[in-house]
Each structure stands twice: as C-alpha cells, then as structure tokens.
Design a protein around this motif. Structure first.
Motif, PDB file in Angstrom:
ATOM      1  N   LYS A  22       0.467  -0.950   0.162  1.00  0.00           N
ATOM      2  CA  LYS A  22      -0.086   0.217  -0.011  1.00  0.00           C
ATOM      3  C   LYS A  22       0.879   1.223   0.334  1.00  0.00           C
ATOM      4  O   LYS A  22       0.799   2.176  -0.655  1.00  0.00           O
ATOM      5  N   ASN A  23       1.822   1.108   0.963  1.00  0.00           N
ATOM      6  CA  ASN A  23       2.889   2.101   0.841  1.00  0.00           C
ATOM      7  C   ASN A  23       3.862   2.635  -0.549  1.00  0.00           C
ATOM      8  O   ASN A  23       4.542   3.882   0.119  1.00  0.00           O
ATOM      9  N   LEU A  26       1.321   3.706  -3.357  1.00  0.00           N
ATOM     10  CA  LEU A  26      -0.033   5.489  -3.177  1.00  0.00           C
ATOM     11  C   LEU A  26       1.176   6.250  -3.893  1.00  0.00           C
ATOM     12  O   LEU A  26       0.883   6.684  -4.854  1.00  0.00           O
ATOM     13  N   ARG A  93      -4.947  10.939   3.528  1.00  0.00           N
ATOM     14  CA  ARG A  93      -3.976  11.894   3.961  1.00  0.00           C
ATOM     15  C   ARG A  93      -3.609  11.210   2.731  1.00  0.00           C
ATOM     16  O   ARG A  93      -2.849  12.613   2.418  1.00  0.00           O
ATOM     17  N   ALA A  94      -2.826  10.459   1.941  1.00  0.00           N
ATOM     18  CA  ALA A  94      -2.073  10.283   1.299  1.00  0.00           C
ATOM     19  C   ALA A  94      -2.175  11.166  -0.306  1.00  0.00           C
ATOM     20  O   ALA A  94      -1.030  10.796  -1.181  1.00  0.00           O
ATOM     21  N   ARG A 122      -0.224  14.690  12.319  1.00  0.00           N
ATOM     22  CA  ARG A 122       0.162  14.579  10.923  1.00  0.00           C
ATOM     23  C   ARG A 122       0.479  15.838  10.343  1.00  0.00           C
ATOM     24  O   ARG A 122      -0.703  16.048   9.101  1.00  0.00           O
ATOM     25  N   VAL A 124       1.578  18.521   7.666  1.00  0.00           N
ATOM     26  CA  VAL A 124       3.056  18.419   6.118  1.00  0.00           C
ATOM     27  C   VAL A 124       4.110  20.171   6.056  1.00  0.00           C
ATOM     28  O   VAL A 124       4.251  20.373   5.126  1.00  0.00           O
ATOM     29  N   ILE A 126       7.051  19.963   6.318  1.00  0.00           N
ATOM     30  CA  ILE A 126       8.014  18.949   6.775  1.00  0.00           C
ATOM     31  C   ILE A 126       8.106  19.515   4.829  1.00  0.00           C
ATOM     32  O   ILE A 126       9.248  20.178   3.539  1.00  0.00           O
ATOM     33  N   HIS A 127       6.854  18.893   4.861  1.00  0.00           N
ATOM     34  CA  HIS A 127       6.587  18.716   2.784  1.00  0.00           C
ATOM     35  C   HIS A 127       6.510  20.475   2.382  1.00  0.00           C
ATOM     36  O   HIS A 127       7.668  20.523   1.349  1.00  0.00           O
ATOM     37  N   PRO A 163      13.151  12.774   8.947  1.00  0.00           N
ATOM     38  CA  PRO A 163      12.918  11.616   7.653  1.00  0.00           C
ATOM     39  C   PRO A 163      11.764  11.190   7.796  1.00  0.00           C
ATOM     40  O   PRO A 163      11.658  10.035   7.774  1.00  0.00           O
ATOM     41  N   GLY A 166       6.677  10.007   3.955  1.00  0.00           N
ATOM     42  CA  GLY A 166       5.647  11.263   2.621  1.00  0.00           C
ATOM     43  C   GLY A 166       6.123  12.595   2.490  1.00  0.00           C
ATOM     44  O   GLY A 166       6.901  13.094   0.938  1.00  0.00           O
ATOM     45  N   THR A 305       7.162   1.507  12.577  1.00  0.00           N
ATOM     46  CA  THR A 305       5.685   1.790  13.233  1.00  0.00           C
ATOM     47  C   THR A 305       4.350   1.325  13.132  1.00  0.00           C
ATOM     48  O   THR A 305       3.286   0.974  13.968  1.00  0.00           O
ATOM     49  N   VAL A 328       7.851   7.712  16.935  1.00  0.00           N
ATOM     50  CA  VAL A 328       7.508   8.066  14.968  1.00  0.00           C
ATOM     51  C   VAL A 328       5.745   9.096  15.788  1.00  0.00           C
ATOM     52  O   VAL A 328       5.872  10.154  14.338  1.00  0.00           O
ATOM     53  N   GLU A 330       2.667  10.573  17.629  1.00  0.00           N
ATOM     54  CA  GLU A 330       2.067  11.265  18.988  1.00  0.00           C
ATOM     55  C   GLU A 330       1.205  10.497  19.675  1.00  0.00           C
ATOM     56  O   GLU A 330       1.159  10.268  20.770  1.00  0.00           O
ATOM     57  N   ARG A 372      -3.967  -0.404  11.481  1.00  0.00           N
ATOM     58  CA  ARG A 372      -2.359  -1.726  12.231  1.00  0.00           C
ATOM     59  C   ARG A 372      -4.072  -1.729  13.310  1.00  0.00           C
ATOM     60  O   ARG A 372      -3.404  -2.522  13.540  1.00  0.00           O
TER      61      ARG A 372
HETATM   62  C1  EPZ Z   1       4.367   7.561   5.985  1.00  0.00           C
HETATM   63  O1  EPZ Z   1       3.556   7.683   6.450  1.00  0.00           O
HETATM   64  C2  EPZ Z   1       3.015   5.643   5.822  1.00  0.00           C
HETATM   65  N1  EPZ Z   1       2.047   6.420   5.231  1.00  0.00           N
HETATM   66  C3  EPZ Z   1       2.568   5.556   7.193  1.00  0.00           C
HETATM   67  O2  EPZ Z   1       1.840   4.060   6.935  1.00  0.00           O
HETATM   68  C4  EPZ Z   1       3.604   4.866   8.339  1.00  0.00           C
HETATM   69  O3  EPZ Z   1       3.658   5.438   9.488  1.00  0.00           O
HETATM   70  C5  EPZ Z   1       4.777   6.510   7.690  1.00  0.00           C
HETATM   71  O4  EPZ Z   1       5.064   6.921   6.644  1.00  0.00           O
HETATM   72  C6  EPZ Z   1       5.912   6.147   9.071  1.00  0.00           C
HETATM   73  O5  EPZ Z   1       6.331   5.630   8.651  1.00  0.00           O
HETATM   74  C7  EPZ Z   1       2.075   6.203   3.910  1.00  0.00           C
HETATM   75  O6  EPZ Z   1       2.780   6.232   3.573  1.00  0.00           O
HETATM   76  C8  EPZ Z   1       0.849   6.479   2.615  1.00  0.00           C
HETATM   77  P1  EPZ Z   1       5.814  10.704   8.357  1.00  0.00           P
HETATM   78  P2  EPZ Z   1       3.567   9.492   6.568  1.00  0.00           P
HETATM   79  O7  EPZ Z   1       6.005  11.876   7.380  1.00  0.00           O
HETATM   80  O8  EPZ Z   1       4.300  10.254   5.206  1.00  0.00           O
HETATM   81  C9  EPZ Z   1       5.990  13.688  10.922  1.00  0.00           C
HETATM   82  C10 EPZ Z   1       0.315   2.806   7.133  1.00  0.00           C
HETATM   83  O9  EPZ Z   1      -0.609   2.417   8.605  1.00  0.00           O
HETATM   84  N2  EPZ Z   1       5.569  14.651  10.774  1.00  0.00           N
HETATM   85  O10 EPZ Z   1       6.770   9.641   7.986  1.00  0.00           O
HETATM   86  O11 EPZ Z   1       2.317  10.807   6.714  1.00  0.00           O
HETATM   87  C11 EPZ Z   1       4.122  13.143  11.155  1.00  0.00           C
HETATM   88  O12 EPZ Z   1       3.627  13.960  11.990  1.00  0.00           O
HETATM   89  C12 EPZ Z   1       0.411   4.028   7.557  1.00  0.00           C
HETATM   90  O13 EPZ Z   1       0.096   2.038   6.994  1.00  0.00           O
HETATM   91  C13 EPZ Z   1       6.070  16.542  10.095  1.00  0.00           C
HETATM   92  O14 EPZ Z   1       6.161  16.549  11.561  1.00  0.00           O
HETATM   93  O15 EPZ Z   1       4.826   9.810   7.503  1.00  0.00           O
HETATM   94  C14 EPZ Z   1       4.869  11.560  11.947  1.00  0.00           C
HETATM   95  O16 EPZ Z   1       4.445  11.773  13.957  1.00  0.00           O
HETATM   96  C15 EPZ Z   1       0.185   5.216   8.996  1.00  0.00           C
HETATM   97  N3  EPZ Z   1       5.734  17.054   9.443  1.00  0.00           N
HETATM   98  C16 EPZ Z   1       6.255  11.868  11.843  1.00  0.00           C
HETATM   99  O17 EPZ Z   1       6.828  12.359  10.851  1.00  0.00           O
HETATM  100  C17 EPZ Z   1       5.541  16.728   8.674  1.00  0.00           C
HETATM  101  O18 EPZ Z   1       5.708  17.040   7.233  1.00  0.00           O
HETATM  102  C18 EPZ Z   1       6.167  10.563  10.645  1.00  0.00           C
HETATM  103  O19 EPZ Z   1       5.418  10.545   9.543  1.00  0.00           O
HETATM  104  C19 EPZ Z   1       5.409  15.687   8.029  1.00  0.00           C
HETATM  105  C20 EPZ Z   1       5.747  13.948   9.050  1.00  0.00           C
END
Ligand code: EPZ
Length: 419
Positions: A22-23, A26, A93-94, A122, A124, A126-127, A163, A166, A305, A328, A330, A372
């Motif tokens: 899935k991840n 997308l 979200r994705a 969650r 964005v 950093i994006h 790191p 997304g 996570t 990862v 909160e 999950r």
């Molecule tokens: C991806 O989400 C996955 N989703 C998540 O899987 C997975 O848990 C996560 O990566 C971590 O591995 C997809 O790939 C579709 P992150 P993503 O940006 O990209 C913070 C599942 O169950 N953060 O690595 O959203 C964020 O709040 C899902 O399949 C910021 O602060 O995860 C989090 O605490 C759940 N600012 C941490 O980083 C940002 O701009 C990790 O988020 C982006 C993220």
C-alpha cells in the motif's frame, strides 16, 4: 453495519501470498501524473486507499483503469486540472502525495490541507518547507494550500528536520522535473522510497541514493510512463508472521523480501518463534510459548511503527513483561484500550506502554481505531477465548487485501457479517 467475527483457538497452518505494498503503490500512482505517456502497474493491491487515490487522479482528467484484479493502467496525457475536489482529498491523507507531481507537471496545485487522523496531527510542514526550497510559492487560505512556481522548480539542497516518508517522496517527485540538482539530506530510507525512485528512474528520472539518508536528484525535462511491478507489502507480511507465532502455527508467507523484515524477524526469534528465511518467502513456526520482548519504533531500518500495534498484541499473550516505545507518532496507542477490554494488562505513560503477560484474552465487542490497530484486534481475536466481534472495518479495508479469505485459508475461524 459489517463486523468481523473471529473465534479464537485455531493454529494457522499453510501458505499465504503477500499483496503489493500500500505504502509503495500510493506515491507511485501519484508519480504517474508526471508521465507524458501511459503507465502500467502489476501486483497492485485492491485496497480502499488505491480506489481513493484513483478517484483523485480521475478528478484531474486522468484515465485510470483496472482491466483485471491487481492490474492498473494510468494515462495522464489528458490531465486538465491542478485542483482535486476537497471531499476526495479529505478521505485520505496520502492524497497529499499528488502535490509534488502536480507542481512538476502543471507548475501549480490547489489542495485542501490534509486532516490528521487517529494516530496523530500529522502536519505537512516538512513537505511545504521542501517545496519552498525548490522555488514554490505557497499561500494558505480557507484550509487550502495554493502553490505556484513563478520561476519554475529549481534544484536545491534540502535538510529534512525529520526523515519523513511522505515529505521525502513528495519533494523527490517535484525535484525529478526541477531545473538542476536537488540533494535531500536526512531523507527517509524506507523500501517504499526505493520503489518510488526505481519507478521514477524507469520514467527517465535521475534519482540516486534512495534507501540512504542522502538522495541526489538531477532534474530532467520530461518523464514518460513506464511498466512497473509493485513491491510486496512488508507490513501485511509482518502481520501474518505475527499471526503464525501467536497461534503456535506454521505458516509460509510467500512474496516477501526478507531483507525488509529484519527488525521483526529479530524480535520474533527473541520471543522464541522459529523463523526460516528464503529468497522470496519466510516461514514462521510458533513454538506454543512466547517470551515478552521490548520494542522501540524508529524510522527505517528501525522497528516499523506500522508493526507496533500488531507486536503489542503478541506481547499481550507472551510470558513476562514487555515495553513498547512509540517514537514516530504521538498518538498511536488507540489499540491499548481495545486490547485491555479483552483482558490484556497494558498501562501507558506518554509514548511508552508496559505489557504484563501472559494475559488470558476473552472475546468481546471491539473496534478498529485505525488501520494497524484493526489488524492487532484480529490477531488478538485469533487467540482469545470465544468470539471477538470487530467493528469499523473501513480502517482494515484500507490496508489489507482479502484478509478474511487469506486467514480462512490458513485455518482461522473468521467471517465478515452484516449485523
Ligand atoms: C507514511 O506516512 C506511511 N503512509 C505511514 O503508514 C507510516 O506509518 C509512516 O510513513 C511512517 O513510516 C504512507 O506511506 C501512505 P511521516 P507519512 O511523514 O508519510 C511527522 C500505515 O499504517 N511529520 O514519515 O505521513 C509526523 O507527524 C500508515 O500504513 C511532521 O511533523 O509519515 C509523524 O510524527 C500509517 N511534518 C512523523 O513525522 C511533516 O511534514 C512520521 O511521519 C511530515 C511528518
């Protein structure tokens, strides 16, 4: 309303084939927006999230077709919009992954801010910081982000404060068509990032270093569609590995890349399960009694996570005390209350949970609080006394293809009923 009814006590035995990730699929579907010719994908998991992002692309005038199961054809030559309807974006979200490709292909995007979800706010940020470094001008109003590229996308060196998976994917996609070279530092290293980079390179991009914390992208003028096979879903595979260990079963999980399962395989062996690795499959044998283990979730290559809820379910019925630390997200302990309703003995403090095992689980009415967590409730139901009835199945449908059929084929007593 539909519920899953799980009757506990059966050992799982047999072979189960992992679906596409899935991840990985997308962001790859989002990246196909940038192709000036069509793309063809195999091993696409038929999930709610795939249907959702396909609807988002269709709303932009893109042709998305699934002529047969697990196959997807996307033709972005007819793209005619850069602003997807917000009701579609709200569903998942994705969908935010389309921002980088839209900026690269259309030079602009107008997207509704993605909501948080059960596991956290969650953001964005950093994006957005990454996009601004590439020359994107952002305006936020009424919950929308309006992004334009008045001087086009220009390569830059970007350091990610975290790191983020997304953010690494979104910015990498935008950088693929930027002018000049982009260096992403402190980038996420997940296998899904490598899968996306491989697809982008098949489209004609020049991405190097995916899978490490420094990724170098040399912008090109054009990307063409490509044929691509989606990598196996390491989280789905891990869920079945834990199911085998918890039920004292003997299961071969087929279509697995063992190198993606190192943290989980180490923890399963530490807990006393037998794990045999082959080139593209893993066999897990539960020895009937498991020892509690402690886990700390971390960005890849640390313990994922997305496996935290599932391994907590295993710790609940393992001998001795265990501890889970979620670094990862909160708010990723929503499954604790549901497991405790079944008789688990879990206490939480901030980002840590202490589990006293083994607990005797008794089936009852529970719900899937997120994707999950839903999987964790199924695992608990497989070993609980009596019947566990799981509601809010839409969470599970987002990430587990054919989970009822797959578990029934392994001997689980599980059915989906309308109640
Ligand atoms: C991806 O989400 C996955 N989703 C998540 O899987 C997975 O848990 C996560 O990566 C971590 O591995 C997809 O790939 C579709 P992150 P993503 O940006 O990209 C913070 C599942 O169950 N953060 O690595 O959203 C964020 O709040 C899902 O399949 C910021 O602060 O995860 C989090 O605490 C759940 N600012 C941490 O980083 C940002 O701009 C990790 O988020 C982006 C993220």
């Amino acid at each position: 309303m539909e519920k899953l009814i799980v009757k506990g006590g059966n050992r799982l035995v047999g072979t189960v084939k992992t679906s596409g990730a899935k991840n990985a699929v997308l962001p790859i579907i989002a990246a196909s927006i940038m192709g000036v010719t069509p793309s063809h994908f195999d091993e696409v998991p038929m999930l709610e999230d795939v249907r959702t992002i396909s609807e988002v692309l269709k709303s932009l005038g893109i042709k998305v077709e699934s002529k047969e199961k697990n196959v997807l054809d996307i033709d972005s030559t007819t793209i005619n919009s850069y602003e997807p309807p917000c009701e579609l974006m709200r569903n998942m979200r994705a969908s935010f992954f389309i921002m980088g490709p839209l900026l690269a292909r259309m030079g602009k995007a107008r997207i509704h801010m993605p909501g948080g979800c059960a596991i956290g706010a969650r953001p964005v940020d950093i994006h957005l910081k990454g996009f601004e470094a590439l020359g994107v001008v952002l305006k936020q109003e009424d919950g929308f982000i309006e992004a334009t590229t008045p001087n086009g996308l220009k390569g830059a060196t970007i350091y990610f404060d975290f790191p983020s998976v997304g953010a690494t994917e979104n910015v990498m996609m935008a950088a693929a068509l930027a002018e000049g070279v982009t260096i992403l530092e402190n980038a996420a290293e997940e296998p899904e990032i490598v899968a996306l980079a491989n697809y982008l390179n098949k489209m004609g991009a020049k991405v190097r270093g995916a899978g490490t914390d420094v990724i170098r992208i040399e912008g090109v003028k054009e990307l063409r569609g490509a044929d691509y096979t989606i990598i196996p879903d390491r989280i789905e595979a891990g869920t079945y590995m834990i199911a085998a260990a918890m039920t004292g079963g003997d299961v071969i999980i087929d279509n697995v890349l063992p190198e993606h399962q190192k943290p989980l395989i180490a923890k399963l062996r530490e807990a006393g399960a037998i794990v045999e690795e082959d080139i593209d499959k893993v066999r897990v044998i539960g020895t009937g009694s498991l020892k509690g283990v402690s886990v700390k979730t971390l960005p890849y290559p640390g313990f994922p996570t997305d496996m935290q809820a599932q391994i907590m379910a295993m710790m609940v019925v393992s001998e001795g005390n265990s501890r889970v630390t979620e670094t990862v997200f909160e708010n990723r302990f929503m499954h604790v209350a549901e497991l405790n309703r079944m008789g688990a003995k879990i206490t939480t403090a901030d980002r840590s949970a202490n589990i006293e095992g083994p607990a005797k689980l008794v089936g009852c009415d529970v719900r899937a609080t997120d994707l999950r967590a839903g999987a964790a409730m199924i695992l608990a139901g497989l070993v609980a006394e009596g019947e566990t009835r799981i509601g809010d199945l839409f969470h599970i449908d987002r990430g587990y293809e054919d989970i009822v059929e797959k578990l029934r084929n392994l001997g689980a007593d599980i059915e989906r009923v309308d109640v």
